[in-house]
Design an enzyme around this catalytic site. Structure first.
Site, PDB file in Angstrom:
ATOM      1  N   CYS A   2       0.299   7.389  16.330  1.00 53.10           N
ATOM      2  CA  CYS A   2       0.530   8.044  17.409  1.00 53.10           C
ATOM      3  C   CYS A   2       0.585   9.494  17.207  1.00 53.10           C
ATOM      4  O   CYS A   2       0.588  10.101  15.897  1.00 53.10           O
ATOM      5  CB  CYS A   2       2.172   7.981  17.763  1.00 53.10           C
ATOM      6  SG  CYS A   2       2.453   6.261  18.103  1.00 53.10           S
ATOM      7  N   ARG A  27      -6.724   9.048  15.357  1.00 52.71           N
ATOM      8  CA  ARG A  27      -5.727   8.306  14.814  1.00 52.71           C
ATOM      9  C   ARG A  27      -5.792   6.750  15.610  1.00 52.71           C
ATOM     10  O   ARG A  27      -5.068   5.903  15.294  1.00 52.71           O
ATOM     11  CB  ARG A  27      -4.579   8.796  15.014  1.00 52.71           C
ATOM     12  CG  ARG A  27      -4.267  10.031  14.233  1.00 52.71           C
ATOM     13  CD  ARG A  27      -3.201  10.880  14.755  1.00 52.71           C
ATOM     14  NE  ARG A  27      -2.572  11.608  13.476  1.00 52.71           N
ATOM     15  CZ  ARG A  27      -1.530  11.681  12.989  1.00 52.71           C
ATOM     16  NH1 ARG A  27      -0.785  10.813  13.383  1.00 52.71           N
ATOM     17  NH2 ARG A  27      -1.120  12.551  12.084  1.00 52.71           N
ATOM     18  N   TRP A  74       0.107   4.566  19.878  1.00 55.04           N
ATOM     19  CA  TRP A  74      -0.138   3.122  19.599  1.00 55.04           C
ATOM     20  C   TRP A  74       1.147   2.528  19.942  1.00 55.04           C
ATOM     21  O   TRP A  74       2.177   2.726  19.445  1.00 55.04           O
ATOM     22  CB  TRP A  74      -0.201   2.922  18.104  1.00 55.04           C
ATOM     23  CG  TRP A  74      -1.592   3.182  17.605  1.00 55.04           C
ATOM     24  CD1 TRP A  74      -2.289   4.065  16.826  1.00 55.04           C
ATOM     25  CD2 TRP A  74      -2.522   2.048  17.932  1.00 55.04           C
ATOM     26  NE1 TRP A  74      -3.565   3.666  16.783  1.00 55.04           N
ATOM     27  CE2 TRP A  74      -3.850   2.457  17.400  1.00 55.04           C
ATOM     28  CE3 TRP A  74      -2.695   0.680  18.699  1.00 55.04           C
ATOM     29  CZ2 TRP A  74      -5.140   1.634  17.365  1.00 55.04           C
ATOM     30  CZ3 TRP A  74      -3.929  -0.089  18.595  1.00 55.04           C
ATOM     31  CH2 TRP A  74      -4.896   0.533  18.037  1.00 55.04           C
ATOM     32  N   ASN A  98       7.189   9.536  17.229  1.00 53.02           N
ATOM     33  CA  ASN A  98       6.289   8.677  16.380  1.00 53.02           C
ATOM     34  C   ASN A  98       7.013   8.011  15.341  1.00 53.02           C
ATOM     35  O   ASN A  98       7.940   8.795  14.697  1.00 53.02           O
ATOM     36  CB  ASN A  98       5.060   9.632  15.671  1.00 53.02           C
ATOM     37  CG  ASN A  98       4.138   8.978  14.759  1.00 53.02           C
ATOM     38  OD1 ASN A  98       4.205   7.694  14.876  1.00 53.02           O
ATOM     39  ND2 ASN A  98       3.639   9.697  14.024  1.00 53.02           N
ATOM     40  N   GLY A  99       7.004   6.860  15.287  1.00 54.11           N
ATOM     41  CA  GLY A  99       7.894   6.035  14.338  1.00 54.11           C
ATOM     42  C   GLY A  99       8.500   4.906  14.677  1.00 54.11           C
ATOM     43  O   GLY A  99       7.996   4.543  15.715  1.00 54.11           O
ATOM     44  N   GLU A 479      -1.640  -3.673  -9.953  1.00 55.28           N
ATOM     45  CA  GLU A 479      -1.946  -2.624  -8.954  1.00 55.28           C
ATOM     46  C   GLU A 479      -1.604  -1.214  -9.695  1.00 55.28           C
ATOM     47  O   GLU A 479      -2.571  -0.448  -9.579  1.00 55.28           O
ATOM     48  CB  GLU A 479      -1.489  -2.767  -7.577  1.00 55.28           C
ATOM     49  CG  GLU A 479      -1.723  -1.456  -6.693  1.00 55.28           C
ATOM     50  CD  GLU A 479      -3.037  -1.154  -6.418  1.00 55.28           C
ATOM     51  OE1 GLU A 479      -3.202   0.065  -5.779  1.00 55.28           O
ATOM     52  OE2 GLU A 479      -4.071  -1.745  -6.684  1.00 55.28           O
ATOM     53  N   LYS A 483      -4.453   1.751 -10.650  1.00 60.28           N
ATOM     54  CA  LYS A 483      -4.269   3.027 -10.213  1.00 60.28           C
ATOM     55  C   LYS A 483      -4.314   3.859 -11.305  1.00 60.28           C
ATOM     56  O   LYS A 483      -5.041   5.076 -11.177  1.00 60.28           O
ATOM     57  CB  LYS A 483      -2.659   3.237  -9.449  1.00 60.28           C
ATOM     58  CG  LYS A 483      -3.083   2.586  -8.060  1.00 60.28           C
ATOM     59  CD  LYS A 483      -3.899   3.526  -7.139  1.00 60.28           C
ATOM     60  CE  LYS A 483      -4.414   2.598  -5.811  1.00 60.28           C
ATOM     61  NZ  LYS A 483      -5.374   1.750  -6.067  1.00 60.28           N
ATOM     62  N   GLU A 486      -7.707   4.142 -12.774  1.00 57.35           N
ATOM     63  CA  GLU A 486      -8.573   4.897 -11.918  1.00 57.35           C
ATOM     64  C   GLU A 486      -8.739   6.271 -11.831  1.00 57.35           C
ATOM     65  O   GLU A 486      -9.604   6.791 -11.818  1.00 57.35           O
ATOM     66  CB  GLU A 486      -8.450   4.428 -10.359  1.00 57.35           C
ATOM     67  CG  GLU A 486      -9.061   3.007 -10.040  1.00 57.35           C
ATOM     68  CD  GLU A 486      -8.397   2.584  -8.545  1.00 57.35           C
ATOM     69  OE1 GLU A 486      -9.473   2.125  -7.924  1.00 57.35           O
ATOM     70  OE2 GLU A 486      -7.589   2.641  -8.165  1.00 57.35           O
ATOM     71  N   HIS A 502       3.009 -13.955 -25.353  1.00 50.57           N
ATOM     72  CA  HIS A 502       1.981 -14.930 -25.452  1.00 50.57           C
ATOM     73  C   HIS A 502       0.885 -13.906 -25.912  1.00 50.57           C
ATOM     74  O   HIS A 502      -0.364 -13.982 -25.586  1.00 50.57           O
ATOM     75  CB  HIS A 502       1.606 -15.621 -24.416  1.00 50.57           C
ATOM     76  CG  HIS A 502       2.497 -16.586 -24.042  1.00 50.57           C
ATOM     77  ND1 HIS A 502       2.635 -17.982 -24.604  1.00 50.57           N
ATOM     78  CD2 HIS A 502       3.554 -16.639 -23.042  1.00 50.57           C
ATOM     79  CE1 HIS A 502       3.483 -18.636 -24.262  1.00 50.57           C
ATOM     80  NE2 HIS A 502       4.246 -17.826 -23.388  1.00 50.57           N
ATOM     81  N   LYS A 601     -15.581   4.879  -2.765  1.00 49.55           N
ATOM     82  CA  LYS A 601     -14.675   4.216  -1.853  1.00 49.55           C
ATOM     83  C   LYS A 601     -15.020   3.040  -1.424  1.00 49.55           C
ATOM     84  O   LYS A 601     -14.155   2.271  -1.139  1.00 49.55           O
ATOM     85  CB  LYS A 601     -14.912   5.382  -0.739  1.00 49.55           C
ATOM     86  CG  LYS A 601     -13.667   5.205   0.241  1.00 49.55           C
ATOM     87  CD  LYS A 601     -12.311   5.031  -0.256  1.00 49.55           C
ATOM     88  CE  LYS A 601     -11.092   4.625   0.463  1.00 49.55           C
ATOM     89  NZ  LYS A 601      -9.732   4.684  -0.125  1.00 49.55           N
TER      90      LYS A 601
END
Length: 606
Positions: A2, A27, A74, A98-99, A479, A483, A486, A502, A601
């Site tokens: 929104c 948006r 939205w 918004n939220g 992940e 990160k 990266e 192990h 990207k």
């Protein structure tokens, strides 16, 4: 996402509001509206669809007020209709939001018992009625808003104007971004600097928990306790850009902080937030008839698939294969006839993922995809698409796209469980309610990054870092390691905590940081036993957990506190700490955070 705008102007502001909203069209939205104050009285126009529909209404019924607010929506609570479009208002106040207000049902029940009449299906309208009740009790607008904010639970941004107060606007931020623009005898508010670029380049960004009283001559900002605070004014360069970093040093930081907002919008595309029920478009197959689901992706999106495997198997009792697309495409896997395959990609153009999709198509699989670019090749070649509403993601290392992928996959797992009879109405409501609380938990983590900055100093000296997790925390450990690799270029690996003995335990000494993802769930005690093995060998434990570190029996070097959450949504919430660890370490080391070396990207070649 929104879009919010507000103008305290020198003349009629309707045109300025629409112009600002146009700059927020990137948006995405499904309705729009504005409200202004003319001679002390509130007027409002709203329309479904695109801004041109609102402009048509303004041509036939202009709003001439010099104080106004606008919104592109939205749909979250309630369908994308004119009735549910913003601004929402009573005779005394008009506001845009918004939220998500998590406790709106309780508030609505309370207000209706007192005689309040609701005209929409939104959570936003409860805010207007709460403020109106405070005004009728004799409070001025500032006091009325202060009391109302104390009643709201969730993540939100607000802009409000009041009957009879032509030189007043009040705004508030908790979790969702909001910027203030300074003009000459004018003041502005917007979701970001892009909206305000035509009017001013002097911008201040509210911090989480801030609320502010605007007049044409200045602004008074207060924190959530009501104490006066100041926020620096910066010069924005947004006028020539589609996306602006705002007051963040890097796009990655901005995108990390956008997650409470974008998760709300992705959630709203899959859930009826008014009833806490899954509300997704019909799929081209029946989950009850699917014997096995194949998930495939690359990089961070693959870790989203790994989390989803736990969700589908545990909650929907549906067997799942999760494969890296570059392996799946060449494996010539035997697939069940009339089975289902799901592909996850931020860009929707990832070459290996697209090739795997086409292989599954050749094997008569139903094809689903989770993508952030709705016109992409993967989306066009799918039978059904679950959109992620992350908005443009500029940083190469994925952050908000990942959590939006997890949000969409969590909703799909619940839908699968409903279809297969493993999730009944009560459990569905429990899981959906847990999802609606995620933005608030994210916002809480983002309020204080000082611990992460301190940790970055010590991690920057490490040559290698281990990440450990169990269950759905295992993919988050992987992940986190990705990160860190990266963007800081420190070697890191994520392991299932039970695999420590192990092999990886041989690496642990007093120079080895070990980051443990350990929500207090049914696997927590098992994870603690692995931590004790690390502690006995002098490893530097960084505990990411809602548990009290004193109860672990381990020497904890750093505790990164996380709010207690339902085990179902823990991967979504724990994604933020691992992102922040990587980001602040990379910043401390001076690497190119947004464009790390050798990475792109979107990987559109094999």
């Amino acid at each position: 996402m929104c879009g919010i705008v507000g103008v305290l102007g020198k003349g009629p502001v309707a045109g300025q509001l629409v112009d600002a909203l146009k700059r927020l069209e990137y948006r995405g939205y499904d309705s729009a509206g504005i409200a202004t104050l003319e001679n002390g009285h509130l007027g409002r126009l709203r329309a479904e669809g695109k801004l041109r529909n609102l402009e048509e209404r303004l041509r036939s019924a202009p709003l001439l007020g010099e104080t106004g607010i606008g919104h592109t929506r939205w749909a979250t609570h309630g369908r994308p209709t004119e009735t549910n479009a913003h601004p929402h208002m009573t005779d005394d106040v008009s506001l845009v939001h918004n939220g998500i207000i998590e406790n709106f049902r309780e508030l609505k029940t309370e207000l209706m018992a007192e005689g309040a009449v609701f005209t929409s299906d939104t959570d936003t309208e409860v805010i207007a009625h709460l403020i109106t009740r405070e005004l009728k009790a004799g409070n001025d607008p500032v006091r009325a808003v202060y009391h109302t904010l104390a009643r709201l639970e969730g993540a939100f941004a607000l802009a409000m104007i009041f009957r009879g107060y032509n030189d007043l606007m009040i705004v508030a931020r908790q979790g969702s971004p909001l910027a203030i623009g300074y003009g000459n005898g004018e003041m502005f508010a917007g979701s970001d600097a892009i909206a305000l670029a035509p009017f001013t380049d002097a911008i201040a960004y509210l911090e989480d928990g801030d609320w502010a009283v605007l007049t044409r001559t200045g602004i008074a900002i207060r924190d959530r306790e009501g104490k006066a605070v100041e926020r620096p004014i910066t010069r924005s360069l947004a006028s020539g850009l589609l996306v602006d970093k705002g007051n963040y040093r890097h796009f990655m930081a901005k995108e990390i902080h956008e997650q409470p907002e974008v998760v709300v919008h992705t959630l709203a595309s899959c859930v009826d937030l008014a009833t806490s029920r899954i509300d997704m478009a019909a799929l081209p197959f029946d989950f009850a008839k699917i014997r096995r689901l194949s998930l495939s992706a690359c990089g961070t999106a693959f870790y989203a698939c790994m989390v989803a495997k736990y969700w589908f198997e545990r909650w929907a009792r549906l067997p799942v294969d999760a494969d890296i697309a570059s392996e799946f495409r060449y494996r010539e896997s035997a697939l069940d006839p009339d089975g289902a395959a799901l592909f996850v990609s931020q860009s929707g153009e990832t070459a290996d993922t697209l090739a795997t999709l086409r292989y599954c198509r050749s094997q008569s699989q139903h094809i689903l995809s989770v993508v952030n670019v709705h016109e992409s090749s993967i989306a066009r070649e799918s039978d059904a698409v679950l959109p992620t509403l992350a908005g443009p993601e500029i940083g190469v290392a994925s952050t908000k796209a990942f959590t939006c992928q997890l949000t969409a996959l969590a909703c799909l797992a619940i839908a699968a469980g409903k279809a297969r009879g493993t999730i009944g109405p009560e459990l569905e409501m429990e899981l959906v309610q847990a999802l609606t609380e995620v933005p608030r938990h994210m916002a809480k983590i983002l309020r204080d990054e000082s611990t992460y900055e301190t940790l970055a100093s010590s991690l920057s000296k490490a040559r290698d870092v281990l990440y450990l997790g169990r269950g759905s925390s295992y993919p988050i450990a992987m992940e986190g390691a990705l990160k860190l690799k990266e963007i800081s270029y420190i070697h890191a690996e994520g392991y299932a905590a039970g695999e420590l003995k192990h092999g990886p335990i041989a690496l642990i000494d007093e120079n080895m940081p070990v980051i443990v993802i350990a929500p207090r769930d049914d696997l927590y005690e098992k994870t603690v036993s692995n931590m004790q093995e690390v502690s006995a060998r002098g490893g530097q434990i960084v505990l990411v957990s809602d548990a009290d570190p004193a109860t672990t029996g381990c020497a904890i070097a750093t505790h990164l506190a996380v709010p207690p959450v339902h085990r179902f949504v823990a991967p979504l919430v724990y994604a933020l700490p691992v992102q922040l660890i990587a980001y602040h370490t990379a910043v401390f080391m001076g690497t190119d955070v947004d464009q790390p070396r050798n990475l792109a990207k979107s990987v559109t070649v094999e």
